[in-house]
Design a protein around this motif. Structure first.
Motif, PDB file in Angstrom:
ATOM      1  N   GLU A  96       0.837  -1.192   0.000  1.00  0.00           N
ATOM      2  CA  GLU A  96       0.000   0.000   0.000  1.00  0.00           C
ATOM      3  C   GLU A  96       0.877   1.249   0.000  1.00  0.00           C
ATOM      4  O   GLU A  96       1.762   1.411   0.842  1.00  0.00           O
ATOM      5  CB  GLU A  96      -0.929  -0.005   1.220  1.00  0.00           C
ATOM      6  N   ALA A 146       0.904   5.688  -0.723  1.00  0.00           N
ATOM      7  CA  ALA A 146       0.069   6.883  -0.689  1.00  0.00           C
ATOM      8  C   ALA A 146      -0.016   7.506  -2.082  1.00  0.00           C
ATOM      9  O   ALA A 146       0.916   7.378  -2.887  1.00  0.00           O
ATOM     10  CB  ALA A 146       0.636   7.890   0.305  1.00  0.00           C
ATOM     11  N   THR A 178      -3.551   3.873  -1.586  1.00  0.00           N
ATOM     12  CA  THR A 178      -4.518   4.144  -0.530  1.00  0.00           C
ATOM     13  C   THR A 178      -4.061   5.369   0.250  1.00  0.00           C
ATOM     14  O   THR A 178      -2.864   5.671   0.324  1.00  0.00           O
ATOM     15  CB  THR A 178      -4.655   2.959   0.442  1.00  0.00           C
ATOM     16  N   ALA A 179      -5.024   6.054   0.862  1.00  0.00           N
ATOM     17  CA  ALA A 179      -4.704   7.273   1.607  1.00  0.00           C
ATOM     18  C   ALA A 179      -3.769   7.002   2.773  1.00  0.00           C
ATOM     19  O   ALA A 179      -2.964   7.861   3.150  1.00  0.00           O
ATOM     20  CB  ALA A 179      -5.993   7.925   2.109  1.00  0.00           C
ATOM     21  N   SER A 180      -3.853   5.800   3.357  1.00  0.00           N
ATOM     22  CA  SER A 180      -3.005   5.454   4.504  1.00  0.00           C
ATOM     23  C   SER A 180      -1.707   4.770   4.102  1.00  0.00           C
ATOM     24  O   SER A 180      -0.963   4.293   4.956  1.00  0.00           O
ATOM     25  CB  SER A 180      -3.784   4.551   5.467  1.00  0.00           C
ATOM     26  N   GLY A 181      -1.419   4.711   2.799  1.00  0.00           N
ATOM     27  CA  GLY A 181      -0.239   4.006   2.327  1.00  0.00           C
ATOM     28  C   GLY A 181       1.057   4.752   2.618  1.00  0.00           C
ATOM     29  O   GLY A 181       1.068   5.916   3.036  1.00  0.00           O
ATOM     30  N   ALA A 182       2.183   4.076   2.375  1.00  0.00           N
ATOM     31  CA  ALA A 182       3.508   4.638   2.639  1.00  0.00           C
ATOM     32  C   ALA A 182       3.901   5.633   1.552  1.00  0.00           C
ATOM     33  O   ALA A 182       3.523   5.486   0.390  1.00  0.00           O
ATOM     34  CB  ALA A 182       4.534   3.528   2.728  1.00  0.00           C
TER      35      ALA A 182
END
Length: 613
Positions: free
Chosen positions: A498, A500, A597-601
């Protein structure tokens, strides 16, 4: 009187954080241990090298060969543990792993990890990856790719000295228990060639021989080679091969053998039984090595198949994802197609990408190619341009018939030209023989319930299939209509990383091993190539450069895909007294599935070499 201020006390060196190695777990269980399940506690006191591999991967096979010398030299202090981490569905089958361990003569314990449990615990991202664990159970180094055996050997010697002094080194035999040998005429045969006298020539790959069989495909007429690994020319009873694969006949009756692990082409004279080397140095080709010239002076890399086409021997050079050509009249070799980048890209020969080409078949103005890692059927035209008939990329595979654009194969190793202009594909990991009809643009299934077919040859109205994992040749009648099977589609089992949206910092971590430094005598010593599938995943950052860090910009309209990263670094021994230091090339390709994803690295680190825990 001295009025100078006292010198400050030097700050203590930062203490290196010691990371305890995660336990080795996998639902498939252990091989080469006599039935015992191993734990890291059982290995305490040993230097442990964990090799994350999968048997489809040519780089993994290179590492198996690189580790053999280290394994033998440090047998009483080092335990190598293979963790088999599958890419393809077939590789998750336990019996397939059992076969692969025997096929490639893996002489150390292997953990079958079909669900990638240990892969995830060690945060591995690429095949192959090597992790070094010290005798107290702590991770001390991690390396991705091949070419690290020298650095790991030096680290092992340091660990031996350190833990011998501490009393934490345990010498003695390791946990390896060899399996019982099995008596068969052939053992994991690779390729076959029909002879004018009705016999068959077969590469007996695991026994390092070439075998002539009678017309029944079973009776042994003659064996060429001693059966021991090695590179030795001479008469049949003294010559040595090393996991030979492809065969093709030269005009005049001699036979070219792709001697895969010797990185060489050999010629077998059937009239005399004499074996000679005609191409390759016996060493593996590395980036920066010559790509054309006198055949005995240019290194090759895992030649897997050969075919006579347009007055040259074309070579499926699996180890560098290219096609090469050998001219027996001139005694030269050259790169014929491919860039060494791994993937599926069509176009002019110098721009096309392959992924472990492993099977060749000449048919008039076309050379058909089984491109195994992309599960694809490709072809080269008379002008040298590369085309794809079946297949879409590195991570899509399955068993689906029908229109070629949506048909699926799974790691094919062989291709055979048929009289009507169609081709039969040895669809290895689907245990099937498939047929592609260029006129109709369709794929059908000719036969199923084969076991890892790796090649097929025509004999009259029959087709004789090399069933590698059944250790035999199997004769089939070519049916008038294809057998229909239920469609199955797969994607790789690896979980997506995942990330960002927006800017993604890509860092390839490389630190020259102890006693080495970056080789910058002739310019930059590093190279980084980035691309993506689909191409629209990246709006910037793709292409080639010399820095190992790069900012990538992700397309907000594309939420998932694969980042393809290829990195190379060159280092040389750092000894001012040595006028001619030994140099080493470290290289690795990654295919990283990503999901935005918004919470990705916001940072993606990939370890090439030199990471100390």
């Amino acid at each position: 009187m001295n009025d100078a201020a006292p010198a400050p006390t030097p700050a203590p060196a930062p203490r290196r954080v010691r990371v305890r190695a995660p336990e080795l777990t996998g639902k498939g269980g252990w091989l080469n241990t006599g039935g015992k399940a191993l734990t890291l506690a059982d290995l305490r006191g040993k230097c442990v090298i964990v090799d994350f591999w999968t048997f489809c991967c040519i780089n993994c096979l290179h590492v198996l060969d690189e580790l053999r010398e280290l394994e033998e030299k440090h047998r009483d202090t080092v335990v190598i543990v293979g963790v088999h981490s599958p890419k393809f569905v077939h590789e998750a089958e336990h019996q397939a792993v059992v076969d692969a361990v025997e096929r490639y003569e893996v002489h150390h314990p292997v953990l079958d990890d079909p669900e990638l449990a240990t892969w995830k615990q060690y945060a591995v991202r690429a095949w192959p990856t090597l992790v070094v664990i010290d005798p107290e159970g702590y991770v001390v180094a991690q390396h991705a790719g091949e070419g690290h055996a020298t650095a790991i050997g030096r680290l092992v010697e340091e660990l031996e000295a350190e833990h011998e002094a501490k009393g934490t080194l345990r010498r003695g035999d390791g946990p390896y228990v060899p399996p019982a040998p099995v008596a068969t005429h052939l053992r994991f045969p690779g390729k076959a060639l029909p002879l004018e006298n009705g016999n068959f020539l077969v590469t007996d790959t695991t026994r390092h021989q070439v075998v002539e069989l009678g017309p029944d495909g079973e009776s042994v007429v003659r064996r060429y080679g001693t059966g021991e690994r090695g590179l030795a020319d001479g008469p049949a009873e003294k010559a040595r091969f090393n996991e030979p694969q492809g065969l093709c006949a030269l005009p005049g009756g001699r036979v070219v053998v792709a001697d895969t692990v010797n990185h060489a082409l050999r010629v077998l004279d059937l009239a005399t039984g004499e074996v000679s080397t005609v191409a390759g140095t016996g060493a593996q080709w590395w980036q920066g090595s010559p790509t054309a010239g006198p055949a005995r002076e240019v290194a090759l890399s895992s030649p897997w198949d050969v075919a006579w086409w347009r007055d040259e021997v074309w070579i499926a050079m699996a180890g560098v994802h290219q096609l090469w050509a050998y001219d027996p009249e001139k005694g030269t070799v050259r790169v014929a197609a491919g860039t060494t980048n791994e993937g599926l890209v069509d176009g002019p020969a110098g721009e096309a990408w392959f992924a472990q080409p492993s099977g060749l078949a000449a048919a008039g103005d076309r050379l058909w190619v089984a491109d195994s890692e992309t599960s694809a059927l490709r072809w080269v035209d008379a002008e040298g341009a590369v085309h794809t008939a079946v297949g879409t990329g590195l991570f899509d595979f399955g068993h689906r018939d029908g229109e070629a654009g949506q048909a699926l194969l799974q790691h094919p190793l062989g291709v055979t030209a048929l009289p009507d202009g169609s081709v039969a594909v040895s669809d290895t990991y689907n245990h099937a023989l498939r047929r592609y009809d260029p006129a109709a643009g369709e794929v059908t299934t000719l036969a199923t319930d084969l076991r890892e077919p790796s090649d097929a040859v025509l004999v009259g109205d029959d087709i004789v299939v090399v069933e590698s994992a059944r250790h035999r040749l199997t004769r089939l009648r070519l049916p008038e209509e294809a057998v229909r099977v239920d469609a199955v589609a797969h994607r790789t089992r690896r979980e997506a990383t995942e990330v960002a949206p927006g800017t993604l910092k890509l860092d390839v971590v490389f630190r020259a091993p102890a006693g080495q430094k970056l080789d910058e005598r002739y310019g930059p010593s590093t190279r980084l190539l980035v691309s993506s599938t689909p191409p629209a995943l990246l709006t910037s950052g793709e292409g080639t450069g010399t820095e190992l860090s790069r900012e990538l910009t992700l397309n907000p309209d594309v939420t998932e895909g694969v980042l393809h990263v290829s990195a190379m670094a060159a280092s040389c021994d750092d000894d001012p007294a040595n006028e001619y230091p030994a140099c080493h090339v470290h290289q690795q390709d990654w295919g990283v599935p990503v999901k935005v994803t918004a919470s990705g690295a916001a940072r993606l680190p990939l370890i090439l070499a030199g990471m100390d825990a």
